[in-house]
Write a protein that holds these residues in place. Sequence first.
Motif, PDB file in Angstrom:
ATOM      1  N   UNK A   1       7.715  19.113  -6.039  1.00 23.27           N
ATOM      2  CA  UNK A   1       9.154  18.942  -6.205  1.00 23.27           C
ATOM      3  C   UNK A   1       9.781  18.089  -5.107  1.00 23.27           C
ATOM      4  N   UNK A   2       9.045  17.877  -4.026  1.00 18.62           N
ATOM      5  CA  UNK A   2       9.555  17.095  -2.907  1.00 18.62           C
ATOM      6  C   UNK A   2       8.385  16.314  -2.322  1.00 18.62           C
ATOM      7  N   UNK A   3       8.420  15.002  -2.437  1.00 19.26           N
ATOM      8  CA  UNK A   3       7.321  14.159  -1.963  1.00 19.26           C
ATOM      9  C   UNK A   3       7.851  13.081  -1.027  1.00 19.26           C
ATOM     10  N   UNK A   4       7.012  12.679  -0.099  1.00 15.51           N
ATOM     11  CA  UNK A   4       7.327  11.583   0.811  1.00 15.51           C
ATOM     12  C   UNK A   4       6.404  10.428   0.474  1.00 15.51           C
ATOM     13  N   UNK A   5       6.977   9.257   0.237  1.00 19.66           N
ATOM     14  CA  UNK A   5       6.200   8.066  -0.101  1.00 19.66           C
ATOM     15  C   UNK A   5       6.379   7.048   1.016  1.00 19.66           C
TER      16      UNK A   5
ATOM     17  N   UNK B   1       5.730  -7.243   9.320  1.00 25.66           N
ATOM     18  CA  UNK B   1       5.344  -5.957   8.722  1.00 25.66           C
ATOM     19  C   UNK B   1       6.540  -5.335   8.031  1.00 25.66           C
ATOM     20  N   UNK B   2       6.288  -4.779   6.867  1.00 30.42           N
ATOM     21  CA  UNK B   2       7.317  -4.106   6.083  1.00 30.42           C
ATOM     22  C   UNK B   2       6.894  -2.650   5.907  1.00 30.42           C
ATOM     23  N   UNK B   3       7.781  -1.729   6.268  1.00 27.26           N
ATOM     24  CA  UNK B   3       7.515  -0.310   6.110  1.00 27.26           C
ATOM     25  C   UNK B   3       8.706   0.334   5.417  1.00 27.26           C
ATOM     26  N   UNK B   4       8.435   1.016   4.314  1.00 23.50           N
ATOM     27  CA  UNK B   4       9.482   1.691   3.545  1.00 23.50           C
ATOM     28  C   UNK B   4       9.093   3.159   3.433  1.00 23.50           C
ATOM     29  N   UNK B   5      10.010   4.056   3.768  1.00 20.11           N
ATOM     30  CA  UNK B   5       9.775   5.490   3.614  1.00 20.11           C
ATOM     31  C   UNK B   5      10.819   6.014   2.638  1.00 20.11           C
ATOM     32  N   UNK B   6      10.344   6.685   1.596  1.00 22.60           N
ATOM     33  CA  UNK B   6      11.243   7.244   0.584  1.00 22.60           C
ATOM     34  C   UNK B   6      10.913   8.707   0.367  1.00 22.60           C
ATOM     35  N   UNK B   7      11.932   9.493   0.092  1.00 21.14           N
ATOM     36  CA  UNK B   7      11.753  10.889  -0.250  1.00 21.14           C
ATOM     37  C   UNK B   7      12.117  11.063  -1.711  1.00 21.14           C
ATOM     38  N   UNK B   8      11.210  11.660  -2.471  1.00 18.90           N
ATOM     39  CA  UNK B   8      11.440  11.928  -3.890  1.00 18.90           C
ATOM     40  C   UNK B   8      11.675  13.414  -4.065  1.00 18.90           C
ATOM     41  N   UNK B   9      12.800  13.778  -4.666  1.00 20.96           N
ATOM     42  CA  UNK B   9      13.130  15.178  -4.870  1.00 20.96           C
ATOM     43  C   UNK B   9      13.390  15.441  -6.338  1.00 20.96           C
ATOM     44  N   UNK B  10      12.768  16.506  -6.863  1.00 24.56           N
ATOM     45  CA  UNK B  10      12.993  16.883  -8.255  1.00 24.56           C
ATOM     46  C   UNK B  10      14.380  17.489  -8.384  1.00 24.56           C
ATOM     47  N   UNK B  11      15.001  17.253  -9.523  1.00 26.85           N
ATOM     48  CA  UNK B  11      16.332  17.826  -9.782  1.00 26.85           C
ATOM     49  C   UNK B  11      16.268  18.754 -10.953  1.00 26.85           C
TER      50      UNK B  11
ATOM     51  N   UNK C   1       0.864  -1.182   0.000  1.00 28.36           N
ATOM     52  CA  UNK C   1       0.000   0.000   0.000  1.00 28.36           C
ATOM     53  C   UNK C   1       0.899   1.229   0.000  1.00 28.36           C
ATOM     54  N   UNK C   2       0.456   2.267  -0.706  1.00 27.37           N
ATOM     55  CA  UNK C   2       1.274   3.474  -0.824  1.00 27.37           C
ATOM     56  C   UNK C   2       0.492   4.703  -0.377  1.00 27.37           C
ATOM     57  N   UNK C   3       1.207   5.595   0.307  1.00 28.10           N
ATOM     58  CA  UNK C   3       0.639   6.878   0.696  1.00 28.10           C
ATOM     59  C   UNK C   3       1.665   7.938   0.324  1.00 28.10           C
ATOM     60  N   UNK C   4       1.239   8.910  -0.473  1.00 31.16           N
ATOM     61  CA  UNK C   4       2.139   9.975  -0.931  1.00 31.16           C
ATOM     62  C   UNK C   4       1.736  11.267  -0.222  1.00 31.16           C
ATOM     63  N   UNK C   5       2.748  11.962   0.320  1.00 35.64           N
ATOM     64  CA  UNK C   5       2.509  13.205   1.041  1.00 35.64           C
ATOM     65  C   UNK C   5       3.529  14.254   0.643  1.00 35.64           C
ATOM     66  N   UNK C   6       3.147  15.503   0.817  1.00 34.36           N
ATOM     67  CA  UNK C   6       4.095  16.602   0.691  1.00 34.36           C
ATOM     68  C   UNK C   6       4.613  16.930   2.086  1.00 34.36           C
ATOM     69  N   UNK C   7       5.836  17.426   2.202  1.00 32.77           N
ATOM     70  CA  UNK C   7       6.338  17.822   3.517  1.00 32.77           C
ATOM     71  C   UNK C   7       5.464  18.927   4.123  1.00 32.77           C
ATOM     72  N   UNK C   8       5.380  18.937   5.435  1.00 31.99           N
ATOM     73  CA  UNK C   8       4.605  19.971   6.126  1.00 31.99           C
ATOM     74  C   UNK C   8       5.112  21.347   5.734  1.00 31.99           C
ATOM     75  N   UNK C   9       4.169  22.248   5.487  1.00 32.64           N
ATOM     76  CA  UNK C   9       4.516  23.616   5.140  1.00 32.64           C
ATOM     77  C   UNK C   9       4.726  23.852   3.659  1.00 32.64           C
ATOM     78  N   UNK C  10       4.698  22.801   2.831  1.00 35.64           N
ATOM     79  CA  UNK C  10       4.888  23.005   1.392  1.00 35.64           C
ATOM     80  C   UNK C  10       3.553  23.403   0.748  1.00 35.64           C
ATOM     81  N   UNK C  11       3.643  24.121  -0.352  1.00 32.47           N
ATOM     82  CA  UNK C  11       2.451  24.573  -1.065  1.00 32.47           C
ATOM     83  C   UNK C  11       1.713  23.385  -1.683  1.00 32.47           C
ATOM     84  N   UNK C  12       0.401  23.513  -1.804  1.00 25.83           N
ATOM     85  CA  UNK C  12      -0.434  22.427  -2.322  1.00 25.83           C
ATOM     86  C   UNK C  12      -0.035  22.003  -3.728  1.00 25.83           C
TER      87      UNK C  12
END
Length: 85
Positions: free
Chosen positions: A46-50, A75-85, A31-42
Motif C-alpha cells: 500500500x506504500x512503496x518508494x520508487x 546524474x538524474x535521481x528521482x524519488x517517488x512515494x506511491x500510496x494506495x488510496x 534504472x528503477x528500484x522499488x522498496x517498502x518503507x522500513x518496518x512495513x510487512x513483506x
Amino acid sequence: FVADRLTVKNNLATVDGTFTLRGITKPITLSAKVQRPKGSAADDLSNLIVNLTGTFRRQDYGIDGYQSLVAPDISLKIKATLEAR
C-alpha cells in the motif's frame, strides 16, 4: 519526467519515458528500484518508494555554459512515494 513503460528482467527494472528540461523533451531510460518503507510487512504494497536513476548529456538540452566547471553527463535521481488510496 513522464514514464511510458516499465520493464522487469532478472530482478532489474527499467523505466522508459521522456524527460523535459528547458523546453526540450527527449527519450530516456532510467534504472528503477522499488522498496517498502522500513518496518512495513513483506506483503504490504500500500506504500512503496520508487528510486529512479540515470544520466543525461546536458548538451542535448542546450545547456552548454560553465563547461570547465560542470561535467557533460549529469546524474538524474528521482524519488517517488506511491500510496494506495
